[in-house]
Design an enzyme around this catalytic site. Structure first.
Site, short mmCIF file in Angstrom:
data_model
loop_
_atom_site.label_atom_id
_atom_site.label_comp_id
_atom_site.label_asym_id
_atom_site.label_seq_id
_atom_site.Cartn_x
_atom_site.Cartn_y
_atom_site.Cartn_z
CG ASN A 1 -0.22 0.06 2.53
OD1 ASN A 1 1.01 0.12 2.56
ND2 ASN A 1 -0.95 0.04 3.62
CE1 TYR B 1 15.17 -1.55 7.22
CE2 TYR B 1 17.37 -0.78 6.64
CZ TYR B 1 16.09 -1.14 6.27
OH TYR B 1 15.72 -1.10 4.94
N1 LIG Z 1 13.46 3.23 0.88
C1 LIG Z 1 14.71 2.83 0.82
O1 LIG Z 1 15.63 3.65 0.64
C2 LIG Z 1 15.06 1.38 0.98
C3 LIG Z 1 16.41 0.98 0.88
C4 LIG Z 1 16.74 -0.34 0.99
C5 LIG Z 1 15.74 -1.29 1.22
N2 LIG Z 1 14.43 -0.89 1.35
C6 LIG Z 1 13.43 -1.93 1.61
O2 LIG Z 1 12.35 -1.78 0.70
C7 LIG Z 1 11.17 -2.31 1.29
C8 LIG Z 1 10.01 -1.36 1.08
O3 LIG Z 1 10.21 -0.21 1.87
P1 LIG Z 1 9.76 1.25 1.43
O4 LIG Z 1 11.00 2.04 1.32
O5 LIG Z 1 8.82 1.20 0.29
O6 LIG Z 1 9.05 1.73 2.79
P2 LIG Z 1 7.57 2.23 3.10
O7 LIG Z 1 7.07 3.18 2.09
O8 LIG Z 1 7.61 2.67 4.53
O9 LIG Z 1 6.71 0.89 3.00
C9 LIG Z 1 6.79 -0.09 3.98
C10 LIG Z 1 5.53 -0.93 3.94
O10 LIG Z 1 5.63 -1.93 4.97
C11 LIG Z 1 4.40 -1.97 5.65
N3 LIG Z 1 4.49 -2.49 7.00
C12 LIG Z 1 5.25 -2.04 8.03
N4 LIG Z 1 5.00 -2.76 9.12
C13 LIG Z 1 4.07 -3.68 8.79
C14 LIG Z 1 3.41 -4.70 9.50
N5 LIG Z 1 3.61 -4.92 10.80
N6 LIG Z 1 2.52 -5.49 8.84
C15 LIG Z 1 2.27 -5.28 7.53
N7 LIG Z 1 2.86 -4.32 6.80
C16 LIG Z 1 3.75 -3.52 7.44
C17 LIG Z 1 3.94 -0.53 5.66
O11 LIG Z 1 2.57 -0.47 5.98
P3 LIG Z 1 1.95 0.69 6.92
O12 LIG Z 1 1.61 1.77 5.96
O13 LIG Z 1 0.77 0.05 7.56
O14 LIG Z 1 3.00 1.10 7.89
C18 LIG Z 1 4.27 -0.12 4.23
O15 LIG Z 1 3.25 -0.53 3.37
C19 LIG Z 1 11.51 -2.59 2.74
O16 LIG Z 1 11.75 -3.98 2.90
C20 LIG Z 1 12.79 -1.82 2.99
O17 LIG Z 1 13.60 -2.40 3.98
C21 LIG Z 1 14.08 0.41 1.23
#
Ligand SMILES: NC(=O)c1ccc[n+]([C@@H]2O[C@H](COP(=O)([O-])OP(=O)(O)OC[C@H]3O[C@@H](n4cnc5c(N)ncnc54)[C@H](OP(=O)(O)O)[C@@H]3O)[C@@H](O)[C@H]2O)c1
Length: 308
Positions: free
Chosen positions: A43, A192
């Site tokens: 989402n 993390y």
């Molecule tokens: N952004 C970066 O720079 C970056 C870099 C390296 C790796 N990543 C990885 O990429 C992936 C996606 O992250 P993103 O950057 O897109 O972050 P994001 O926009 O914060 O999305 C994270 C998602 O995880 C969900 N989530 C968190 N806790 C949850 C729970 N207990 N149960 C179900 N859903 C949950 C959130 O839902 P809610 O809205 O309900 O919180 C949100 O939909 C992650 O695995 C992250 O570690 C990101």
């Protein structure tokens, strides 16, 4: 003269930043008609963009997340942007193992296929505890997905060839796992990093266990992405990160490309268990390739989530 130098310096900085933010795009246009994709945390951020990319290719896309209003809004957006009506939401809270079990039960009852599972959801560096008393990062990012994948494995095997893609982060390299304290919850950033290292070991052991069963597994570093992870922090930090992210981080669409690549490209199958970045296999530090640690983590995780 000074004016000219200033303009040249600004232009030079702009080009450097553009070069630093360059990312490969997935050019594979393979259709996924008839395939079912499940994306945790679909989402928001990278997960939502992945959902759009795969729905555009004809897949049935299910986003699994915990906030109903936000998720229904995301489903409407994904449908509108992909021109697909085959997008839906199911409730899942990875911070609660009962919720994971109930989700899997309901998924297995309703869905006859699971071709691609994308373990995307994550909590960033925060010090908190899940409902089951696991540290938030280790519990959500690793254990929740560990239990989810294991409970959905029968459907993945029935739908084979199938794929499991788990989002990790290149920051994995700053920490090692301590088996005396897997729930380490001291310095937020390190919790993390450890959870993202666990995602890599999990992928390797899953690939090893699924050898010959046509279920393949990939760990993906999406790059540094302008997503919504800062929403868990103070307003001041969010403002600071907005500026930094604008300068150095790539868009969510660019961040989703390696995930989409691992979901559709034929050539990745030869690299099951591998770590991908920028739409190609990438190198891992030697300690992160230790098969003994991967197996030990798998067994410890089985005990922690009470997987019979
Ligand atoms: N952004 C970066 O720079 C970056 C870099 C390296 C790796 N990543 C990885 O990429 C992936 C996606 O992250 P993103 O950057 O897109 O972050 P994001 O926009 O914060 O999305 C994270 C998602 O995880 C969900 N989530 C968190 N806790 C949850 C729970 N207990 N149960 C179900 N859903 C949950 C959130 O839902 P809610 O809205 O309900 O919180 C949100 O939909 C992650 O695995 C992250 O570690 C990101």
């Amino acid at each position: 003269m000074y004016g000219l130098y200033t303009i040249l310096a600004a232009l030079f900085s702009f080009l450097i930043l553009k070069w630093m933010k360059r990312r490969r795009y997935c050019l594979d246009t393979k259709r996924l008609d008839g395939k079912t994709v499940l994306i945790t945390g679909g989402n928001s951020g990278i997960g939502k963009e992945t959902a759009v990319g795969l729905a555009l290719r004809g897949a049935r896309v299910i986003i699994a997340s915990r906030d109903e209003d936000k998720s229904r809004k995301a489903v409407r957006e994904i449908k509108a942007r992909s021109h697909s009506m085959n997008v839906l939401y199911m409730e899942l809270d990875l911070a609660n193992m009962k919720s994971v079990r109930e989700f899997c039960k309901s998924f297995l009852q309703k869905e006859k296929r699971l071709d691609i599972l994308i373990n995307n959801a994550a909590m960033p560096s925060v010090l908190d505890w899940t409902d089951d008393n696991f540290s938030m990062c280790f519990g959500v990012n690793h254990l929740g997905h560990f239990l989810l994948t294991n409970l959905l494995l029968p459907r993945l095997k029935e739908s084979s060839p199938s794929r499991v893609i788990t989002l990790t982060c290149s920051n994995y390299k700053y920490q090692k796992l301590n088996f005396q304290d897997l729930n380490y919850n001291l310095f937020p950033f390190f919790t993390y990093c450890r959870s993202k290292l666990a995602n890599i070991y999990f992928t390797q052991e899953l690939a090893r266990m699924m050898e010959g069963k046509k279920v393949t597994a990939y760990a993906v570093h999406p790059g540094y992405v302008q997503s919504n992870w800062t929403c868990h922090y103070s307003f001041l930090f969010q403002m600071l990160m907005k500026v930094i992210m604008f300068m150095f981080y790539v868009s969510c669409e660019a961040g989703a490309q390696t995930v989409i690549h691992c979901a559709v490209a034929d050539e990745v199958v030869a690299h099951s268990g591998g770590y991908f970045s920028d739409c190609r296999p990438a190198n891992l530090q030697a300690f992160a390739k230790d098969a003994g640690v991967a197996k030990k983590l798998w067994e410890a995780s089985e005990r922690l989530v009470k997987l019979a």
